[in-house]
Design a protein around this motif. Structure first.
Motif, PDB file in Angstrom:
ATOM      1  N   GLU A   1     -71.282  41.604-103.192  1.00 24.78           N
ATOM      2  CA  GLU A   1     -70.538  40.506-103.822  1.00 24.78           C
ATOM      3  C   GLU A   1     -69.053  40.834-103.888  1.00 24.78           C
ATOM      4  OE1 GLU A   1     -70.650  36.665-105.459  1.00 24.78           O
ATOM      5  OE2 GLU A   1     -72.290  37.873-104.636  1.00 24.78           O
ATOM      6  N   ILE A   2     -68.727  42.091-104.160  1.00 24.63           N
ATOM      7  CA  ILE A   2     -67.326  42.497-104.194  1.00 24.63           C
ATOM      8  C   ILE A   2     -66.700  42.326-102.822  1.00 24.63           C
ATOM      9  CG2 ILE A   2     -65.769  44.454-104.517  1.00 24.63           C
ATOM     10  CD1 ILE A   2     -67.659  45.480-106.675  1.00 24.63           C
ATOM     11  N   PHE A   3     -67.451  42.660-101.773  1.00 23.68           N
ATOM     12  CA  PHE A   3     -66.915  42.561-100.411  1.00 23.68           C
ATOM     13  C   PHE A   3     -66.620  41.105-100.045  1.00 23.68           C
ATOM     14  CE2 PHE A   3     -66.916  42.610 -95.785  1.00 23.68           C
ATOM     15  CZ  PHE A   3     -66.156  43.737 -95.534  1.00 23.68           C
ATOM     16  N   THR A   4     -67.409  40.171-100.577  1.00 25.06           N
ATOM     17  CA  THR A   4     -67.106  38.753-100.365  1.00 25.06           C
ATOM     18  C   THR A   4     -65.742  38.412-100.946  1.00 25.06           C
ATOM     19  OG1 THR A   4     -69.463  38.198-100.447  1.00 25.06           O
ATOM     20  CG2 THR A   4     -67.899  36.403-100.784  1.00 25.06           C
ATOM     21  N   GLY A   5     -65.446  38.941-102.114  1.00 26.09           N
ATOM     22  CA  GLY A   5     -64.124  38.761-102.698  1.00 26.09           C
ATOM     23  C   GLY A   5     -63.038  39.402-101.859  1.00 26.09           C
ATOM     24  N   LEU A   6     -63.352  40.545-101.259  1.00 26.12           N
ATOM     25  CA  LEU A   6     -62.380  41.212-100.394  1.00 26.12           C
ATOM     26  C   LEU A   6     -62.086  40.368 -99.158  1.00 26.12           C
ATOM     27  CD1 LEU A   6     -63.555  44.948-100.517  1.00 26.12           C
ATOM     28  CD2 LEU A   6     -61.655  43.875-101.722  1.00 26.12           C
ATOM     29  N   ARG A   7     -63.104  39.680 -98.632  1.00 26.55           N
ATOM     30  CA  ARG A   7     -62.873  38.807 -97.471  1.00 26.55           C
ATOM     31  C   ARG A   7     -61.885  37.697 -97.819  1.00 26.55           C
ATOM     32  NH1 ARG A   7     -66.231  35.583 -95.265  1.00 26.55           N
ATOM     33  NH2 ARG A   7     -67.910  35.542 -96.805  1.00 26.55           N
ATOM     34  N   LEU A   8     -62.078  37.091 -98.980  1.00 22.81           N
ATOM     35  CA  LEU A   8     -61.156  36.042 -99.415  1.00 22.81           C
ATOM     36  C   LEU A   8     -59.784  36.627 -99.721  1.00 22.81           C
ATOM     37  CD1 LEU A   8     -60.675  33.110-100.170  1.00 22.81           C
ATOM     38  CD2 LEU A   8     -61.603  33.587-102.431  1.00 22.81           C
ATOM     39  N   GLY A   9     -59.771  37.772-100.385  1.00 23.49           N
ATOM     40  CA  GLY A   9     -58.503  38.424-100.688  1.00 23.49           C
ATOM     41  C   GLY A   9     -57.742  38.820 -99.444  1.00 23.49           C
ATOM     42  N   PHE A  10     -58.455  39.213 -98.384  1.00 24.02           N
ATOM     43  CA  PHE A  10     -57.829  39.566 -97.104  1.00 24.02           C
ATOM     44  C   PHE A  10     -57.025  38.384 -96.576  1.00 24.02           C
ATOM     45  CE2 PHE A  10     -57.718  39.715 -92.525  1.00 24.02           C
ATOM     46  CZ  PHE A  10     -57.501  41.047 -92.204  1.00 24.02           C
ATOM     47  N   SER A  11     -57.645  37.205 -96.531  1.00 20.22           N
ATOM     48  CA  SER A  11     -56.981  36.017 -95.996  1.00 20.22           C
ATOM     49  C   SER A  11     -55.778  35.617 -96.842  1.00 20.22           C
ATOM     50  CB  SER A  11     -57.969  34.852 -95.916  1.00 20.22           C
ATOM     51  OG  SER A  11     -59.075  35.174 -95.098  1.00 20.22           O
ATOM     52  N   LEU A  12     -55.946  35.613 -98.163  1.00 14.28           N
ATOM     53  CA  LEU A  12     -54.865  35.176 -99.036  1.00 14.28           C
ATOM     54  C   LEU A  12     -53.712  36.181 -99.055  1.00 14.28           C
ATOM     55  CD1 LEU A  12     -56.896  33.699-102.025  1.00 14.28           C
ATOM     56  CD2 LEU A  12     -55.732  32.482-100.190  1.00 14.28           C
ATOM     57  N   THR A  13     -54.027  37.463 -98.924  1.00 17.10           N
ATOM     58  CA  THR A  13     -52.971  38.473 -98.857  1.00 17.10           C
ATOM     59  C   THR A  13     -52.152  38.307 -97.589  1.00 17.10           C
ATOM     60  OG1 THR A  13     -54.301  40.042-100.137  1.00 17.10           O
ATOM     61  CG2 THR A  13     -52.484  40.949 -98.865  1.00 17.10           C
ATOM     62  N   LEU A  14     -52.814  37.999 -96.482  1.00 15.88           N
ATOM     63  CA  LEU A  14     -52.102  37.739 -95.227  1.00 15.88           C
ATOM     64  C   LEU A  14     -51.167  36.540 -95.383  1.00 15.88           C
ATOM     65  CD1 LEU A  14     -51.624  38.271 -92.221  1.00 15.88           C
ATOM     66  CD2 LEU A  14     -53.608  36.824 -91.722  1.00 15.88           C
ATOM     67  N   ILE A  15     -51.668  35.473 -96.001  1.00 14.11           N
ATOM     68  CA  ILE A  15     -50.834  34.287 -96.219  1.00 14.11           C
ATOM     69  C   ILE A  15     -49.625  34.631 -97.087  1.00 14.11           C
ATOM     70  CG2 ILE A  15     -50.771  32.028 -97.344  1.00 14.11           C
ATOM     71  CD1 ILE A  15     -53.703  31.681 -96.526  1.00 14.11           C
ATOM     72  N   GLY A  16     -49.865  35.372 -98.167  1.00 17.17           N
ATOM     73  CA  GLY A  16     -48.769  35.736 -99.059  1.00 17.17           C
ATOM     74  C   GLY A  16     -47.721  36.595 -98.378  1.00 17.17           C
ATOM     75  N   THR A  17     -48.159  37.530 -97.546  1.00 21.56           N
ATOM     76  CA  THR A  17     -47.224  38.394 -96.824  1.00 21.56           C
ATOM     77  C   THR A  17     -46.361  37.587 -95.865  1.00 21.56           C
ATOM     78  OG1 THR A  17     -48.810  40.223 -96.968  1.00 21.56           O
ATOM     79  CG2 THR A  17     -47.021  40.435 -95.374  1.00 21.56           C
ATOM     80  N   LEU A  18     -46.986  36.670 -95.122  1.00 24.02           N
ATOM     81  CA  LEU A  18     -46.232  35.834 -94.182  1.00 24.02           C
ATOM     82  C   LEU A  18     -45.253  34.915 -94.914  1.00 24.02           C
ATOM     83  CD1 LEU A  18     -49.073  34.917 -91.656  1.00 24.02           C
ATOM     84  CD2 LEU A  18     -47.143  36.460 -91.268  1.00 24.02           C
ATOM     85  N   LEU A  19     -45.694  34.361 -96.044  1.00 29.06           N
ATOM     86  CA  LEU A  19     -44.786  33.520 -96.833  1.00 29.06           C
ATOM     87  C   LEU A  19     -43.592  34.329 -97.337  1.00 29.06           C
ATOM     88  CD1 LEU A  19     -47.248  31.341 -98.954  1.00 29.06           C
ATOM     89  CD2 LEU A  19     -45.724  30.556 -97.132  1.00 29.06           C
ATOM     90  N   GLY A  20     -43.857  35.551 -97.758  1.00 35.01           N
ATOM     91  CA  GLY A  20     -42.772  36.412 -98.204  1.00 35.01           C
ATOM     92  C   GLY A  20     -41.769  36.684 -97.100  1.00 35.01           C
ATOM     93  N   GLU A  21     -42.250  36.836 -95.878  1.00 30.27           N
ATOM     94  CA  GLU A  21     -41.352  37.065 -94.742  1.00 30.27           C
ATOM     95  C   GLU A  21     -40.583  35.805 -94.364  1.00 30.27           C
ATOM     96  OE1 GLU A  21     -43.400  40.688 -92.232  1.00 30.27           O
ATOM     97  OE2 GLU A  21     -43.879  38.630 -91.652  1.00 30.27           O
ATOM     98  N   MET A  22     -41.184  34.657 -94.584  1.00 27.19           N
ATOM     99  CA  MET A  22     -40.527  33.407 -94.199  1.00 27.19           C
ATOM    100  C   MET A  22     -39.321  33.090 -95.074  1.00 27.19           C
ATOM    101  SD  MET A  22     -43.840  30.992 -93.358  1.00 27.19           S
ATOM    102  CE  MET A  22     -42.861  29.539 -92.936  1.00 27.19           C
TER     103      MET A  22
ATOM    104  N   ARG B   1     -74.175  42.460 -93.057  1.00 24.68           N
ATOM    105  CA  ARG B   1     -74.866  43.751 -92.961  1.00 24.68           C
ATOM    106  C   ARG B   1     -75.096  44.358 -94.339  1.00 24.68           C
ATOM    107  NH1 ARG B   1     -75.458  46.970 -88.508  1.00 24.68           N
ATOM    108  NH2 ARG B   1     -75.935  49.171 -88.889  1.00 24.68           N
ATOM    109  N   LEU B   2     -74.085  44.245 -95.214  1.00 23.04           N
ATOM    110  CA  LEU B   2     -74.223  44.771 -96.572  1.00 23.04           C
ATOM    111  C   LEU B   2     -75.307  44.018 -97.335  1.00 23.04           C
ATOM    112  CD1 LEU B   2     -70.487  45.272 -97.596  1.00 23.04           C
ATOM    113  CD2 LEU B   2     -72.168  47.066 -97.197  1.00 23.04           C
ATOM    114  N   ARG B   3     -75.321  42.693 -97.211  1.00 24.19           N
ATOM    115  CA  ARG B   3     -76.316  41.903 -97.923  1.00 24.19           C
ATOM    116  C   ARG B   3     -77.713  42.136 -97.376  1.00 24.19           C
ATOM    117  NH1 ARG B   3     -74.187  38.187-101.326  1.00 24.19           N
ATOM    118  NH2 ARG B   3     -71.941  37.913-101.219  1.00 24.19           N
ATOM    119  N   HIS B   4     -77.822  42.353 -96.062  1.00 22.67           N
ATOM    120  CA  HIS B   4     -79.110  42.651 -95.474  1.00 22.67           C
ATOM    121  C   HIS B   4     -79.629  44.007 -95.955  1.00 22.67           C
ATOM    122  CE1 HIS B   4     -82.378  42.580 -92.554  1.00 22.67           C
ATOM    123  NE2 HIS B   4     -82.008  43.801 -92.151  1.00 22.67           N
TER     124      HIS B   4
END
Length: 245
Positions: A171-192, A239-242
């Motif tokens: 369940e934590i890794f699911t949050g990490l997947r979402l956090g990965f995407s949003l962190t990428l967006i935030g980093t790009l916005l910061g550069e813009m 794989r983790l959930r399996h």
């Protein structure tokens, strides 16, 4: 095999829709898929792009590490105390729903223009979803795990590391997947908005010059990376959930 075939047909459909949109709109706002692929490749092998890519990769990696560490730590801190969790969860959800761009002037005042502000802005985007999913994961654990920890006379942190974390990991890794995407967006916005280097800076520069070819090429590279990373993370998640099942 079925999953790969379905993915292939989805990509094929998106490319067809892209081409149809180009024919309908024209080259004022779009470029055709094949031309965009050629432009993206030319950009990747061009002089100077590697420097911008390395800048973005370094900022994103540091932001993701910070977001993960703070998010998981905050989620565990709230999840292991019922009262703290009940008080803290509404605050986390409220902050998560807040448009982060409104905080950017404050981030600039604290960290200044450059790498620190990009890292901070990227991390701000990723912390909340990771913390919320970690908190939810701990709440959904079977009560028997807590009784087992007490029976083994484990300390609070020994219980968190040895019992709760392995059980809540999917369940934590699911949050990490979402956090990965949003962190990428935030980093790009910061550069813009406040940077002189990076992929986001190149994208903002292309928008200012109305360079449609460069905008499309950069967008294709960003989307391609995001899709590839998402597929890898999704495979690890399954794989983790399996394994838990």
């Amino acid at each position: 095999m079925t999953s790969l075939r379905n993915s292939f047909f989805v990509i094929l459909g998106l490319l067809a829709a892209w081409q149809l949109a180009f024919w309908a709109i024209g080259d004022l706002a779009l470029r055709p898929p094949l031309e965009t692929v050629r432009d993206a490749w030319a950009l990747v092998v061009s002089d100077g792009f590697g420097t911008h890519l390395a800048e973005t990769a370094r900022a994103f990696a540091l932001a993701l590490v910070i977001a993960t560490a703070i998010g998981v730590g905050l989620g565990f801190g709230l999840g292991m105390n019922r009262l703290a969790g009940e008080v803290g969860e509404p605050l986390l959800v409220s902050f998560y729903s807040l448009p982060k761009i409104t905080l950017y002037p404050i981030v600039l005042l604290i960290f200044g223009i450059g790498m620190p502000s990009k890292i901070a802005f990227g991390a701000i985007h990723g912390i909340m979803p990771i913390a919320i999913f970690t908190l939810g994961a701990l709440r959904n654990l079977p009560p028997v795990l807590g009784r087992t920890s007490r029976a083994l006379r484990l300390t609070r942190w020994q219980s968190a590391w040895s019992v709760l974390l392995p059980a809540a990991r999917p369940e934590i890794f699911t949050g990490l997947r979402l956090g990965f995407s949003l962190t990428l967006i935030g980093t790009l916005l910061g550069e813009m908005f406040a940077s002189q280097r990076g992929v986001g800076f190149l994208l903002m520069q292309a928008i200012g010059l109305h360079d449609t070819s460069l905008i499309m090429a950069l967008a294709l590279l960003i989307v391609g990376f995001a899709i590839a990373a998402s597929m890898i993370l999704l495979a690890v998640d399954k794989r983790l959930r399996h394994g838990v099942a």
